[in-house]
Design a protein around this motif. Sequence first.
Motif, short mmCIF file in Angstrom:
data_model
loop_
_atom_site.label_atom_id
_atom_site.label_comp_id
_atom_site.label_asym_id
_atom_site.label_seq_id
_atom_site.Cartn_x
_atom_site.Cartn_y
_atom_site.Cartn_z
N ARG A 84 0.84 -1.19 0.00
CA ARG A 84 0.00 0.00 0.00
C ARG A 84 0.88 1.25 0.00
O ARG A 84 2.06 1.19 0.36
N PRO A 85 0.35 2.41 -0.40
CA PRO A 85 1.16 3.64 -0.38
C PRO A 85 1.59 3.99 1.03
O PRO A 85 0.93 3.64 2.01
N LYS A 86 2.71 4.69 1.12
CA LYS A 86 3.26 5.07 2.41
C LYS A 86 2.48 6.26 2.97
O LYS A 86 2.86 7.42 2.82
N ILE A 87 1.36 5.94 3.60
CA ILE A 87 0.49 6.96 4.17
C ILE A 87 0.14 6.57 5.60
O ILE A 87 0.36 5.43 6.02
N HIS A 88 -0.42 7.51 6.34
CA HIS A 88 -0.83 7.25 7.72
C HIS A 88 -1.94 6.21 7.72
O HIS A 88 -2.79 6.18 6.82
N GLN A 89 -1.95 5.34 8.74
CA GLN A 89 -2.95 4.28 8.76
C GLN A 89 -4.37 4.82 8.91
O GLN A 89 -5.33 4.19 8.44
N LEU A 90 -4.55 5.99 9.53
CA LEU A 90 -5.89 6.58 9.59
C LEU A 90 -6.34 7.05 8.20
O LEU A 90 -7.53 6.93 7.86
N SER A 91 -5.41 7.56 7.41
CA SER A 91 -5.75 7.91 6.03
C SER A 91 -6.17 6.68 5.26
O SER A 91 -7.17 6.68 4.53
N PHE A 92 -5.39 5.62 5.41
CA PHE A 92 -5.67 4.38 4.68
C PHE A 92 -7.03 3.82 5.06
O PHE A 92 -7.86 3.50 4.18
N LEU A 93 -7.30 3.68 6.36
CA LEU A 93 -8.53 3.02 6.79
C LEU A 93 -9.76 3.88 6.51
O LEU A 93 -10.80 3.36 6.08
N SER A 94 -9.67 5.17 6.72
CA SER A 94 -10.84 6.02 6.45
C SER A 94 -11.16 6.05 4.96
O SER A 94 -12.34 5.99 4.57
N PHE A 95 -10.13 6.10 4.12
CA PHE A 95 -10.37 6.13 2.67
C PHE A 95 -10.98 4.82 2.19
O PHE A 95 -11.96 4.81 1.44
N THR A 96 -10.42 3.69 2.61
CA THR A 96 -10.90 2.39 2.12
C THR A 96 -12.28 2.04 2.67
O THR A 96 -13.09 1.42 1.97
N THR A 97 -12.58 2.43 3.90
CA THR A 97 -13.91 2.14 4.44
C THR A 97 -14.98 2.97 3.71
O THR A 97 -16.07 2.46 3.40
N CYS A 98 -14.66 4.23 3.42
CA CYS A 98 -15.62 5.07 2.69
C CYS A 98 -15.86 4.51 1.29
O CYS A 98 -17.01 4.40 0.84
N CYS A 99 -14.78 4.13 0.62
CA CYS A 99 -14.93 3.56 -0.73
C CYS A 99 -15.67 2.23 -0.69
O CYS A 99 -16.54 1.96 -1.53
N GLY A 100 -15.34 1.38 0.28
CA GLY A 100 -16.01 0.09 0.40
C GLY A 100 -17.49 0.24 0.65
O GLY A 100 -18.31 -0.47 0.05
N ALA A 101 -17.86 1.17 1.53
CA ALA A 101 -19.28 1.41 1.81
C ALA A 101 -20.00 1.93 0.58
O ALA A 101 -21.15 1.55 0.29
N THR A 102 -19.35 2.83 -0.16
CA THR A 102 -19.97 3.39 -1.37
C THR A 102 -20.18 2.31 -2.43
O THR A 102 -21.19 2.31 -3.13
N MET A 103 -19.23 1.37 -2.54
CA MET A 103 -19.40 0.25 -3.46
C MET A 103 -20.60 -0.61 -3.08
O MET A 103 -21.29 -1.17 -3.93
N LEU A 104 -20.86 -0.73 -1.77
CA LEU A 104 -21.94 -1.58 -1.29
C LEU A 104 -23.30 -0.89 -1.30
O LEU A 104 -24.34 -1.55 -1.20
N LEU A 105 -23.32 0.43 -1.40
CA LEU A 105 -24.57 1.18 -1.27
C LEU A 105 -25.65 0.71 -2.26
O LEU A 105 -26.81 0.52 -1.85
N PRO A 106 -25.34 0.46 -3.53
CA PRO A 106 -26.40 -0.03 -4.44
C PRO A 106 -26.98 -1.37 -3.99
O PRO A 106 -28.18 -1.61 -4.15
#
Length: 311
Positions: free
Chosen positions: A191-213
Amino acid sequence: MTIASPAPKASNPASWLNNQPYLLLSLSSLFWAANIVLARHVGAHVPPLTVTTIRWYGVFLILLPFAWPHLKRDWPNLRKSLPLMLFLSLVGFAFNNAISYWAMQYTEALNALLIQSAGPLFVALWSLVLFGVRLTGAQLGGIAISLLGVLIIILRGDLAALASISFNRGDIMFAASLVAFGLYSAFIPRRPKIHQLSFLSFTTCCGATMLLPTAIWEAASGRVLQFDTVTLATLGYILIFPSTLAYLFFNRGVALIGPNRAAPFFHLVPVFGSAMAIVLLGEKLQPFHLIGYALVLAGVVIASRQGSAVK
């Protein structure tokens, strides 16, 4: 006159915990074990796709106030790695969790715990196929020892009972979720060298948006979430422990020791699950429990203390 030296500052417990991979991975397994038991208990009460969507949007909102400064700083790296981040959101959050919750409507917690024990093998397989990272002899031996311990616990000391276990579509769905999570685990070190809070917040938001439909489709088909005591208690536990804390702890543990060394900690999930049955459901502690626990812990220690080899 001698001036006294200032007292040393007390160590920050959060900083200490952040550098304890074995403890972090053990806590993740504990939270996920309780989640399997809970998912089976409430499987017929809560719609799985809706709950998973709420789960990841909820985690995103919990993390956002703390993650926002890191997200702003890390955005250039996130944008450069957008395909990888979307892929991790899909396999690690959207598909993996939705299919596992859905599976628990069709299978037993015992079967799910048994299938969960194959988690390290999926991580090792993906790491080998994609990146040429192979298990050392010690890692393979440790996984085998801990897997034997898992089977002894789940089968109550009678390994011959394995032949009588039948699998259904829920078991296949749960295994598919493990295949996806093994893929997620193999990619975590890349994964990119970013803060773990950045990683988890971004992926959870994207994952939820994928599941919304899918959640909208589920509600339209008549499976509507009822906000009663059972649902609220379930969401409260899911949001805090197996979602926010477990993923933070797991991601950090994998970052510290690598996916193959972290994978054997999956075997602690059925260990914790059986221990919960003893403590919470009044099951009697049997000799096979102690034998199984000893084998699992021995296997985890052996496997997690050895480095990976590259093909």
